[in-house]
Design a protein around this motif. Structure first.
Motif, PDB file in Angstrom:
ATOM      1  N   GLU A  26       0.611  -1.300  -0.005  1.00  0.00           N
ATOM      2  CA  GLU A  26      -0.061   0.433   0.347  1.00  0.00           C
ATOM      3  C   GLU A  26       0.854   1.069  -0.822  1.00  0.00           C
ATOM      4  O   GLU A  26       2.208   1.015   0.383  1.00  0.00           O
ATOM      5  CB  GLU A  26      -0.908   0.230   1.376  1.00  0.00           C
ATOM      6  N   LEU A  27       0.049   2.281   0.089  1.00  0.00           N
ATOM      7  CA  LEU A  27       0.656   3.498  -0.633  1.00  0.00           C
ATOM      8  C   LEU A  27       0.248   4.879   0.370  1.00  0.00           C
ATOM      9  O   LEU A  27      -0.904   4.683   0.690  1.00  0.00           O
ATOM     10  CB  LEU A  27       1.031   4.734  -1.423  1.00  0.00           C
ATOM     11  N   PHE A  28       1.661   5.366   1.539  1.00  0.00           N
ATOM     12  CA  PHE A  28       0.520   6.071   2.191  1.00  0.00           C
ATOM     13  C   PHE A  28       1.283   7.027   1.794  1.00  0.00           C
ATOM     14  O   PHE A  28       2.734   7.720   1.240  1.00  0.00           O
ATOM     15  CB  PHE A  28       2.188   5.638   3.613  1.00  0.00           C
ATOM     16  N   LEU A  29       0.493   8.700   2.263  1.00  0.00           N
ATOM     17  CA  LEU A  29       0.553   9.640   1.786  1.00  0.00           C
ATOM     18  C   LEU A  29       0.101  10.527   2.878  1.00  0.00           C
ATOM     19  O   LEU A  29      -0.872  10.661   3.105  1.00  0.00           O
ATOM     20  CB  LEU A  29      -0.495  10.112   0.252  1.00  0.00           C
ATOM     21  N   VAL A  30       1.044  11.612   2.344  1.00  0.00           N
ATOM     22  CA  VAL A  30       1.362  12.938   3.595  1.00  0.00           C
ATOM     23  C   VAL A  30       0.822  14.126   3.273  1.00  0.00           C
ATOM     24  O   VAL A  30       1.211  13.911   1.305  1.00  0.00           O
ATOM     25  CB  VAL A  30       2.539  12.843   4.080  1.00  0.00           C
ATOM     26  N   PHE A  31      -0.135  15.011   3.351  1.00  0.00           N
ATOM     27  CA  PHE A  31      -1.086  15.845   2.763  1.00  0.00           C
ATOM     28  C   PHE A  31      -1.055  17.206   4.345  1.00  0.00           C
ATOM     29  O   PHE A  31      -1.641  16.424   5.496  1.00  0.00           O
ATOM     30  CB  PHE A  31      -2.439  15.357   2.632  1.00  0.00           C
ATOM     31  N   PRO A  32      -1.542  18.317   3.970  1.00  0.00           N
ATOM     32  CA  PRO A  32      -1.894  18.923   4.964  1.00  0.00           C
ATOM     33  C   PRO A  32      -2.971  18.857   5.251  1.00  0.00           C
ATOM     34  O   PRO A  32      -3.875  18.124   4.303  1.00  0.00           O
ATOM     35  CB  PRO A  32      -1.336  20.373   4.141  1.00  0.00           C
ATOM     36  N   ALA A  33      -3.638  18.656   6.726  1.00  0.00           N
ATOM     37  CA  ALA A  33      -4.254  18.057   7.229  1.00  0.00           C
ATOM     38  C   ALA A  33      -5.765  18.593   6.209  1.00  0.00           C
ATOM     39  O   ALA A  33      -7.127  19.091   6.352  1.00  0.00           O
ATOM     40  CB  ALA A  33      -4.676  18.897   8.444  1.00  0.00           C
ATOM     41  N   SER A  74      -3.694   3.346  -9.732  1.00  0.00           N
ATOM     42  CA  SER A  74      -5.325   3.326  -9.052  1.00  0.00           C
ATOM     43  C   SER A  74      -5.679   2.579  -7.620  1.00  0.00           C
ATOM     44  O   SER A  74      -4.906   1.555  -7.682  1.00  0.00           O
ATOM     45  CB  SER A  74      -6.153   3.442 -10.246  1.00  0.00           C
ATOM     46  N   GLY A  75      -6.523   3.229  -6.598  1.00  0.00           N
ATOM     47  CA  GLY A  75      -6.880   2.257  -6.004  1.00  0.00           C
ATOM     48  C   GLY A  75      -7.884   2.837  -4.754  1.00  0.00           C
ATOM     49  O   GLY A  75      -8.663   3.792  -5.649  1.00  0.00           O
ATOM     50  N   TRP A  76      -7.794   2.904  -3.610  1.00  0.00           N
ATOM     51  CA  TRP A  76      -8.436   3.046  -3.010  1.00  0.00           C
ATOM     52  C   TRP A  76      -8.181   4.075  -1.493  1.00  0.00           C
ATOM     53  O   TRP A  76      -7.414   3.483  -0.463  1.00  0.00           O
ATOM     54  CB  TRP A  76      -9.735   2.423  -1.888  1.00  0.00           C
ATOM     55  N   LEU A  77      -8.757   5.305  -1.262  1.00  0.00           N
ATOM     56  CA  LEU A  77      -8.132   6.113  -0.067  1.00  0.00           C
ATOM     57  C   LEU A  77      -8.718   6.114   0.559  1.00  0.00           C
ATOM     58  O   LEU A  77      -9.822   6.008   1.332  1.00  0.00           O
ATOM     59  CB  LEU A  77      -8.384   7.544  -0.701  1.00  0.00           C
ATOM     60  N   THR A  78      -7.801   5.708   2.106  1.00  0.00           N
ATOM     61  CA  THR A  78      -9.415   6.018   3.389  1.00  0.00           C
ATOM     62  C   THR A  78      -7.638   6.379   4.209  1.00  0.00           C
ATOM     63  O   THR A  78      -6.431   6.809   3.980  1.00  0.00           O
ATOM     64  CB  THR A  78      -8.957   4.645   4.242  1.00  0.00           C
ATOM     65  N   SER A  79      -8.139   7.145   5.143  1.00  0.00           N
ATOM     66  CA  SER A  79      -7.495   7.970   6.118  1.00  0.00           C
ATOM     67  C   SER A  79      -6.987   7.789   7.473  1.00  0.00           C
ATOM     68  O   SER A  79      -7.584   6.216   7.676  1.00  0.00           O
ATOM     69  CB  SER A  79      -8.270   9.726   7.035  1.00  0.00           C
ATOM     70  N   CYS A  80      -5.785   8.013   8.184  1.00  0.00           N
ATOM     71  CA  CYS A  80      -5.130   7.593   9.180  1.00  0.00           C
ATOM     72  C   CYS A  80      -4.810   8.504  10.414  1.00  0.00           C
ATOM     73  O   CYS A  80      -4.053   8.571  10.284  1.00  0.00           O
ATOM     74  CB  CYS A  80      -4.085   7.175   8.763  1.00  0.00           C
ATOM     75  N   PRO A  81      -6.151   8.759  10.553  1.00  0.00           N
ATOM     76  CA  PRO A  81      -5.739   9.259  11.707  1.00  0.00           C
ATOM     77  C   PRO A  81      -4.561   9.361  12.994  1.00  0.00           C
ATOM     78  O   PRO A  81      -4.219   8.660  13.684  1.00  0.00           O
ATOM     79  CB  PRO A  81      -7.315   9.983  12.471  1.00  0.00           C
ATOM     80  N   PRO A  86       1.392  17.135  13.734  1.00  0.00           N
ATOM     81  CA  PRO A  86       0.099  18.008  13.785  1.00  0.00           C
ATOM     82  C   PRO A  86       0.471  18.817  12.738  1.00  0.00           C
ATOM     83  O   PRO A  86       1.013  18.993  12.057  1.00  0.00           O
ATOM     84  CB  PRO A  86       0.764  19.054  15.382  1.00  0.00           C
ATOM     85  N   GLY A  87      -0.889  18.975  11.827  1.00  0.00           N
ATOM     86  CA  GLY A  87      -0.930  19.959  10.803  1.00  0.00           C
ATOM     87  C   GLY A  87      -0.983  19.523   9.285  1.00  0.00           C
ATOM     88  O   GLY A  87      -0.803  19.623   8.498  1.00  0.00           O
ATOM     89  N   ARG A  88      -0.125  17.769   9.652  1.00  0.00           N
ATOM     90  CA  ARG A  88      -0.282  17.115   8.525  1.00  0.00           C
ATOM     91  C   ARG A  88      -1.682  15.648   9.069  1.00  0.00           C
ATOM     92  O   ARG A  88      -1.959  15.249   9.598  1.00  0.00           O
ATOM     93  CB  ARG A  88       1.259  16.350   8.429  1.00  0.00           C
ATOM     94  N   MET A  89      -1.475  14.985   7.711  1.00  0.00           N
ATOM     95  CA  MET A  89      -2.881  13.887   7.680  1.00  0.00           C
ATOM     96  C   MET A  89      -2.202  12.610   6.907  1.00  0.00           C
ATOM     97  O   MET A  89      -1.693  12.828   5.884  1.00  0.00           O
ATOM     98  CB  MET A  89      -4.021  14.193   7.207  1.00  0.00           C
TER      99      MET A  89
END
Length: 231
Positions: A26-33, A74-81, A86-89
């Motif tokens: 799986e891919l783990f992607l870091v985005f601003p919150a 391509s695939g399906w995104l889910t969040s990992c809170p 802080p400030g990133r998701m």
């Protein structure tokens, strides 16, 4: 990243700040919150959101047409809170399909094969190695033209060394544009007397006898390649 329903978002808002591959592929992607991608994944029904991550491979050297290939995952995104600072998701992309379009053409990669793959041992050093080859071994890289045989009409019955001399005498340019454990890719440009409009460029791939595992094995493989071109 392409996410249905977020076509109006700016491209930079959908670009992850960092990415990594997990143990199961799986891919783990870091985005601003506050990214639209995070909001969409957080509020998606069934905790899944379809998405496509596009990756562009750009040569780390200065040449025209620097794009070496593209990949679409391509695939399906889910969040990992609560996983990142802080400030990133952190978002998790479960891989459903992988497509690659590069020098060898377009093809698909099965998710299981993607999960079993590993990073190339030269990936962290490729940029500096290419720059070193270009600056310190430019003549030897240009001499690889002689290994192309009849492909460009430069090397013929006189042998591989003649091709290298022909490349130098005609002012041919050679820039190493890709390097991995399997071989070296060089972009040759041969001037045809009428200015840049008449110049012709093509890429050639030089495979190593065996995949290299580290810098020491790479040095040996490159020496073997250069000796073959000079012979």
């Amino acid at each position: 990243m392409l996410i249905p329903g977020l076509e109006g978002a700016r491209p930079d808002q959908l670009m992850p700040e960092a990415r990594s591959v997990g143990p199961d592929g799986e891919l783990f992607l870091v985005f601003p919150a506050d990214s639209p991608a995070v909001r969409a994944a957080t509020h998606a029904q069934d905790d899944e959101l379809a998405a496509v991550l596009e990756i562009t491979d750009v040569a780390p050297v200065s040449v025209p047409n620097r794009i070496r290939g593209r990949a679409w995952i391509s695939g399906w995104l889910t969040s990992c809170p609560g996983v990142t600072e802080p400030g990133r998701m952190l978002l998790r992309l479960e891989v459903g399909e992988v497509c690659v379009d590069d020098l060898w053409g377009a093809s698909g990669v099965e998710p299981e094969d993607f999960a079993r793959s590993c990073a190339d041992p030269l990936v962290d050093h490729e940029a500096e190695l290419l720059q070193h080859l270009h600056s310190a071994h430019g003549d030897q890289v240009r001499g690889l033209w002689g290994l192309l045989g009849e492909r460009d009409g430069c090397a013929g019955a006189e042998g591989a060394g003649a091709g290298g001399r022909a490349a130098r005498e005609t002012g041919a340019a050679a820039v190493p544009v890709a390097l991995d454990r399997f071989g070296l890719r060089v972009r040759f440009t041969r001037a045809r007397g009428g200015g840049s409009a008449a110049d012709r460029s093509f890429d050639a791939r030089f495979e190593f006898p065996e995949p290299v595992r580290d810098i020491a094995e790479l040095r040996h493989a490159m020496h073997t390649l250069f000796e073959a071109a000079a012979g």
